[in-house]
Design a protein around this motif. Sequence first.
Motif, PDB file in Angstrom:
ATOM      1  N   LYS A 141      47.951  29.025  47.627  1.00  0.00           N
ATOM      2  CA  LYS A 141      49.091  28.382  46.963  1.00  0.00           C
ATOM      3  C   LYS A 141      50.163  28.095  47.997  1.00  0.00           C
ATOM      4  O   LYS A 141      50.572  28.988  48.737  1.00  0.00           O
ATOM      5  CB  LYS A 141      49.632  29.299  45.862  1.00  0.00           C
TER       6      LYS A 141
ATOM      7  N   LEU B 201      46.411  27.186  36.796  1.00  0.00           N
ATOM      8  CA  LEU B 201      45.598  28.295  37.285  1.00  0.00           C
ATOM      9  C   LEU B 201      44.208  28.293  36.652  1.00  0.00           C
ATOM     10  O   LEU B 201      43.238  28.765  37.257  1.00  0.00           O
ATOM     11  CB  LEU B 201      46.305  29.629  37.027  1.00  0.00           C
TER      12      LEU B 201
ATOM     13  N   ASP C 297      51.067  35.422  38.952  1.00  0.00           N
ATOM     14  CA  ASP C 297      49.853  34.622  38.812  1.00  0.00           C
ATOM     15  C   ASP C 297      48.654  35.494  38.444  1.00  0.00           C
ATOM     16  O   ASP C 297      47.778  35.072  37.681  1.00  0.00           O
ATOM     17  CB  ASP C 297      49.575  33.839  40.097  1.00  0.00           C
TER      18      ASP C 297
END
Length: 246
Positions: A216, A76, A100
């Motif tokens: 993603k 990330l 996330d």
Amino acid sequence: MKIYLKLNHYNKRIYSLINSLKLKHDENCSMGLIINHDSLELYNRENFNQKSIKVDFTSKKNNYRCFHFRKKNEVLFKVAGIKNSYFPSILDATAGLGNDSFIFSFLGCQVLMIERHPIVAALLKDGLQRGYQDKKIGHWLKKRLHLVVNDSSNMLEMPISRPDIIYLDPMYPSHNKKSLPKKKMQLIRKLIGYNYDSEILLNISRKLAKNRIIVKRPYYAKPLSKDKVNFTITTKKHRFDIYQPF
């Protein structure tokens, strides 16, 4: 929205949260929320062997990932393009359980989560409220990670600042019956189903984001759009497709 509410303890904070999202008790719902001493958990009433889930930003898993953070190993960090003096503002348009988003905020980014499903939003709000009070992470979490309960398809009409990055992690069908998602995601899928408006959301995001849109995907999935992907970063299980704004 209706949901089975199971009261294990009376908690004024959680009751206020439930009322703010207009969640109502329904004896016939297959999914339920457990009101514990200091947390809210989702469980499957059709499978009591399936473990309940909650949003816990202070979990051992999160503590381990943060404590053992290395720039070269944290995907990330790479996909957001974080530099020593650049910490982009991020809008997570498909917040889910906020995993996330939490890592982005730990990395130093200002993160706004948007979640449209009231029950998932309740889990997120509960996790945030507990996280804000935590002695270890609360001081930075309350500054960097926030939630808006709304439909991301309305982003262009919302009174929000244009983010540097918009992050999309839409729910997707399983590749096959053998490759079931993690238990947490199995519960969330049962609750909300799949995202059928993902490509529309990508196009809206490309009108709002300043620098990039990150999508993603599982490694085997097709891109959300037929438009050109600017570049891709891959891991063993996932692929991050980066698109340029319009």
